[in-house]
Structures are given as structure tokens and as C-alpha cells.
Design a protein around this motif. Structure first.
Motif, PDB file in Angstrom:
ATOM      1  N   SER A 273       0.826  -1.203   0.000  1.00 54.89           N
ATOM      2  CA  SER A 273       0.000   0.000   0.000  1.00 54.89           C
ATOM      3  C   SER A 273       0.867   1.263   0.000  1.00 54.89           C
ATOM      4  CB  SER A 273      -0.935   0.003   1.212  1.00 54.89           C
ATOM      5  OG  SER A 273      -1.840  -1.094   1.174  1.00 54.89           O
ATOM      6  N   LYS A 274       1.944   1.254   0.769  1.00 56.10           N
ATOM      7  CA  LYS A 274       2.830   2.423   0.808  1.00 56.10           C
ATOM      8  C   LYS A 274       3.520   2.655  -0.537  1.00 56.10           C
ATOM      9  CE  LYS A 274       3.977   2.515   5.757  1.00 56.10           C
ATOM     10  NZ  LYS A 274       5.054   2.384   6.756  1.00 56.10           N
ATOM     11  N   ALA A 275       3.706   1.572  -1.295  1.00 59.35           N
ATOM     12  CA  ALA A 275       4.371   1.715  -2.592  1.00 59.35           C
ATOM     13  C   ALA A 275       3.564   2.592  -3.541  1.00 59.35           C
ATOM     14  CB  ALA A 275       4.587   0.333  -3.215  1.00 59.35           C
ATOM     15  N   ASN A 318       0.779   9.202  -9.011  1.00 54.93           N
ATOM     16  CA  ASN A 318      -0.512   9.584  -8.449  1.00 54.93           C
ATOM     17  C   ASN A 318      -0.253  10.496  -7.262  1.00 54.93           C
ATOM     18  OD1 ASN A 318      -3.128   9.807  -7.658  1.00 54.93           O
ATOM     19  ND2 ASN A 318      -3.498   7.619  -7.427  1.00 54.93           N
ATOM     20  N   LEU A 319      -0.244  11.789  -7.522  1.00 51.37           N
ATOM     21  CA  LEU A 319       0.123  12.759  -6.484  1.00 51.37           C
ATOM     22  C   LEU A 319      -0.891  12.803  -5.355  1.00 51.37           C
ATOM     23  CD1 LEU A 319       1.414  15.646  -8.773  1.00 51.37           C
ATOM     24  CD2 LEU A 319       2.747  13.889  -7.595  1.00 51.37           C
ATOM     25  N   THR A 325      -5.292   5.939  -0.509  1.00 50.95           N
ATOM     26  CA  THR A 325      -4.096   5.172  -0.142  1.00 50.95           C
ATOM     27  C   THR A 325      -3.758   5.363   1.332  1.00 50.95           C
ATOM     28  OG1 THR A 325      -3.221   5.394  -2.390  1.00 50.95           O
ATOM     29  CG2 THR A 325      -1.665   4.803  -0.651  1.00 50.95           C
ATOM     30  N   ILE A 326      -3.887   6.578   1.824  1.00 48.83           N
ATOM     31  CA  ILE A 326      -3.608   6.831   3.241  1.00 48.83           C
ATOM     32  C   ILE A 326      -4.553   6.020   4.126  1.00 48.83           C
ATOM     33  CG2 ILE A 326      -3.635   8.595   5.038  1.00 48.83           C
ATOM     34  CD1 ILE A 326      -2.830  10.628   2.922  1.00 48.83           C
ATOM     35  N   THR A 327      -5.820   5.978   3.742  1.00 49.25           N
ATOM     36  CA  THR A 327      -6.803   5.223   4.523  1.00 49.25           C
ATOM     37  C   THR A 327      -6.486   3.735   4.512  1.00 49.25           C
ATOM     38  OG1 THR A 327      -8.512   6.853   4.001  1.00 49.25           O
ATOM     39  CG2 THR A 327      -9.254   4.714   4.785  1.00 49.25           C
ATOM     40  N   ARG A 328      -6.103   3.217   3.338  1.00 49.21           N
ATOM     41  CA  ARG A 328      -5.780   1.793   3.248  1.00 49.21           C
ATOM     42  C   ARG A 328      -4.577   1.443   4.111  1.00 49.21           C
ATOM     43  NH1 ARG A 328      -7.407   2.638  -2.101  1.00 49.21           N
ATOM     44  NH2 ARG A 328      -5.282   3.115  -2.778  1.00 49.21           N
ATOM     45  N   VAL A 329      -3.573   2.292   4.129  1.00 49.12           N
ATOM     46  CA  VAL A 329      -2.387   2.027   4.952  1.00 49.12           C
ATOM     47  C   VAL A 329      -2.760   2.023   6.433  1.00 49.12           C
ATOM     48  CG1 VAL A 329      -0.158   2.933   5.680  1.00 49.12           C
ATOM     49  CG2 VAL A 329      -0.754   2.916   3.261  1.00 49.12           C
TER      50      VAL A 329
END
Length: 439
Positions: A273-275, A318-319, A325-329
Motif C-alpha cells: 500500500s505504501k508503494a 498519483n500525487l 491510499t492513506i486510509t488503506r495504509v
């Protein structure tokens, strides 16, 4: 057919079957189950699927190569005026176009997401192996539980048949004594009632034995006929050491290993996810061929052919994706924390289960030893009572009571014997040693 004739027939029939039956050993039963049990087969196929998924062909590390080809024909009517004022008309002029290309796409860098996904697939394969092992262990416990039930019923059947033989001998003696006026008709009738009861017990246990053999055959994948016997001699692993098994449990218990594997998978999920915060760099390339022909007198070029190679790099970043993405992490981290807590809880539960299983095993062994001693007392009591009965010093009721005491002692001994063995299996399963010992 009266009950006495039926019993005589049953003894002859089952005696013949016993001599014709093959002995199914525990090793053979395990081999058949591992090869033919449907649950194990399904688990094995699941492992193969996970093995395919962890391969390089499913890793994302290889490029994609696509081929394209096309052809088109245009038919048109046209007219045109030349520079000298001449007018030309082209009716049904055809334009043919052909093209073919090979395109290459390769991701050079994707924020290491590909690497972590590949490691995740490797861990999922290990997890599938653990799940298959758990299926095998569960099947083996089921197998031995049914196998030892058959063994217990077989021994109980022998005991009941021996009891029936003794009852028949008692009836014969009571008949002689009645003929010579040494007892009453009541003693003869009591002996006949006891024979009927013993006969019914034999009939019932034979049916139970058949049903349980069918149950075992289901576990074996229906690879054995019902005409088989099992081993009744047991070897207990008395050299088992509690502390040693406890250490092996922490290292080899399949549930703990599965929990650890799930934790590893969640850690890879976080990294994957961080990637997505990093850019993706890709390589593209193509080789193409194009050709067009035109038979129109108005065309400047009647045939044109082009071939060429192109290559390039592209970058995608993807800026900001709205915070997905933050939520998934964040959620994946919380899920990982829950899995770690579940593992700690699982360790406590399994240690408790192990201690309970160990104490239960020790108690079952002790009960078995007590029942062995009880057999000697009951046998001695029966032998003495039988001698006195033959001499007419005890009544048939007293003799019957001694007979029932011996019967109950033998049945209780058999129950304790196999209870102890099943308790041993429970200890081995929890400690992760079930598939590492010889039965």
C-alpha cells in the motif's frame, strides 16, 4: 429361526468371516487416507494453486508483449481537375491499407510494490501448506478415532461372545441339575433369559462394528471392503516429556504457524500500500509495419510502405488520490495489530489446551492401569464363583452377578484403554507432533 439357532449360525458365520478378513494396520490406514481421502485431495489441489500463484509468471516482473494487425479496403468514386484543365474521373477506386505491430510494455519501477506482492504470494503458499497440514492432522485424528472405536468394539465383541458361551454352559448345567432334581425350573428359565440378553448384546455390537467400519471406509476414500479387522495391540508413548512437547508446541503448532504467516502477509500488505505513494516508471517499445495501395488515377502515390521501431519511457505519479491510499495504509496497520493480538490470545489458549490435554492423558493412563488391576480382581472373583457354582455352593443369581462384574470390568478396561490412546493423540496434535510419530 429361534434365537438359539440364530446365535449358533452367527458364531459360525462371523467365525468364518474373522478368518477370512485382512488386518488393516494403522500404517496402511494412514497411507490409504493420505492417498484417497477427498478432503486431503482438495487441500492438495489448493496448495498447487498457491504454488502456481507464487511463480515468476504471476509476479509482474515479466514484460507484456502484444501483437496487432489490421487490414482495410476503401472503394470510392471521385473526379478531379488537373492543372492543365483536364478533368479526370475515378470510378470504384480502391485504397488498401495493411498494418502490423508488436508492442512491448515493461514496468521498470513501481515503488517496490511488485516485490512485496511477490513476497506476499510466497507467504500465501506457505500458508496454504499449513492449511493442508491442518486438514491432514484433522483427518488423521478422525481416522484414529474411528479406527480405535473399531478396535474397542472388536474387543468388546469378543468379550460378549465369551460371556454368551459361559451363559450357554450355565444353561446346560442348569438343565442337567433340573433333570436330576438339584434345582428348580426357575434357574433354567433365568439362564435362558440371560442367554437371550447376551445374544442381543452380541447382535447389537456386531451391527455397531459394521457401521463403524463403513465410517472408516468413508475417511479412507471408500478403498476398503467391510471385511477387515484392525489391530488391537496399543503402544503408548510413555517417554513423552511435557516440557519438551511444550517447546515443540510453540514452534510447531499449526494454528500458531498460521497466525504468524497471516501477520507476515499483513506486513507485506502495508508495504504494498505504501508503494502507491511512489511513481511508476515504465518502458514502452514497438515495431510496426504499414502499407497502403491506391489504384486511383488521381493519387500521387500508388503504393506506400513504412516500417519502424519506437521506444520510450513513461512516468506515472498519483500525487493525490483523495486520501484512499492513506486510509488503506492506516486500516492495514490496524488489521496487523489485531492479528498480533489474536496471536497472543491464541498462545494463551493453546498453552491452556495443552496443559489440559496433558493432564487428561496422564489421568487416562492411570485409569487404564487401575482398570487392568480391576480385571485381575474380577477374574479371580469369577473363577472362584464358577467353582462354587459347579459344586452347587452358590446360586445362579450369584454366579450371574460375578459374570456381569467380570464383563463390566473388561468393557471398562477396553474403554479406558482407547480413551488413553485418544488422549495421547490430542496431546500430539496440540504439540504439533502428530505427523512426526510412529503409531
Amino acid at each position: 429361526m429361534n434365537i438359539k439357532t440364530y446365535i449358533v449360525f452367527s458364531f459360525v458365520f462371523f467365525g468364518f468371516i474373522a478368518t477370512a478378513q485382512d488386518v488393516l494396520t494403522t500404517d496402511e490406514a494412514m497411507k490409504l487416507a493420505l492417498e484417497h481421502n477427498y478432503g486431503i485431495k482438495i487441500a492438495t489441489n489448493t496448495v498447487e494453486v498457491a504454488d502456481n500463484n507464487q511463480g515468476i509468471l504471476n509476479s509482474g516482473y515479466l514484460p507484456t508483449l502484444t501483437g496487432n494487425a489490421g487490414a482495410s479496403i476503401d472503394v470510392q468514386n471521385s473526379d478531379g481537375e488537373l492543372a492543365n484543365g483536364e478533368t479526370r474521373v475515378a470510378d470504384g477506386a480502391e485504397t488498401r491499407r495493411y498494418n502490423a505491430s508488436i508492442n512491448l510494455n515493461y514496468t521498470l519501477f513501481d515503488g517496490m510494490g511488485r516485490l512485496y506482492n511477490y513476497k506476499r504470494l510466497k507467504e500465501e503458499y506457505l500458508l496454504s501448506e499449513l492449511e493442508a497440514r491442518q486438514t491432514i492432522e484433522t483427518t488423521m485424528v478422525q481416522l484414529f478415532s474411528i479406527y480405535y472405536t473399531i478396535a474397542q468394539l472388536s474387543e468388546n465383541s469378543d468379550v460378549l461372545e465369551e460371556t454368551l458361551i459361559i451363559s450357554k454352559d450355565r444353561l446346560r448345567r442348569s438343565g442337567y441339575q433340573f433333570d436330576y432334581g438339584q434345582n428348580t425350573k426357575l434357574d433354567v428359565l433365568n439362564a435362558e433369559v440371560d442367554i437371550n440378553n447376551d445374544s442381543i448384546s452380541v447382535i447389537n455390537i456386531k451391527q455397531q462394528l459394521k457401521n463403524t467400519k463403513r465410517d472408516l471406509n468413508v475417511v479412507l476414500g471408500n478403498k476398503k471392503s467391510e471385511e477387515f479387522r484392525v489391530e488391537t495391540e496399543l503402544n503408548f508413548l510413555l517417554e513423552l516429556n511435557k516440557e519438551t512437547l511444550l517447546e515443540k508446541m510453540k514452534a510447531n503448532n499449526v494454528s500458531l504457524l498460521q497466525a504468524e504467516s497471516n501477520i507476515n502477509i499483513s506486513e507485506y500488505d502495508i508495504k504494498t500500500s505504501k508503494a502507491q505513494f511512489l511513481p511508476t516508471v515504465g518502458l514502452v517499445g514497438s515495431y510496426g509495419w504499414n502499407e497502403s495501395t491506391n489504384n486511383s488515377p488521381l493519387a500521387f502515390t500508388l503504393q506506400n510502405t513504412n516500417t519502424g521501431v519506437s521506444a520510450g519511457l513513461n512516468l506515472t505519479w498519483n500525487l493525490f488520490d483523495g486520501g484512499g491510499t492513506i486510509t488503506r495504509v492506516k486500516n492495514t496497520k490496524l488489521f496487523l495489530e489485531n492479528q498480533k493480538l489474536q496471536k497472543e490470545q491464541l498462545i494463551i489458549d493453546i498453552e491452556r489446551n495443552f496443559n489440559n490435554a496433558w493432564d487428561n492423558y496422564q489421568n487416562k493412563l492411570l485409569i487404564f492401569q487401575v482398570q487392568e488391576d480391576n480385571i485381575k480382581t474380577a477374574q479371580n472373583n469369577f473363577d472362584r464363583t464358577e467353582e462354587k457354582f459347579k459344586l452347587g455352593q452358590v446360586t445362579s443369581i450369584e454366579f450371574r452377578q460375578a459374570q456381569l462384574n467380570l464383563l463390566n470390568a473388561e468393557l471398562s478396561r477396553n474403554q479406558a484403554k482407547y480413551d488413553a490412546k485418544l488422549a495421547e493423540l490430542d496431546v500430539l496434535q496440540i504439540s504439533g507432533e502428530l505427523l512426526n510419530v510412529q503409531f
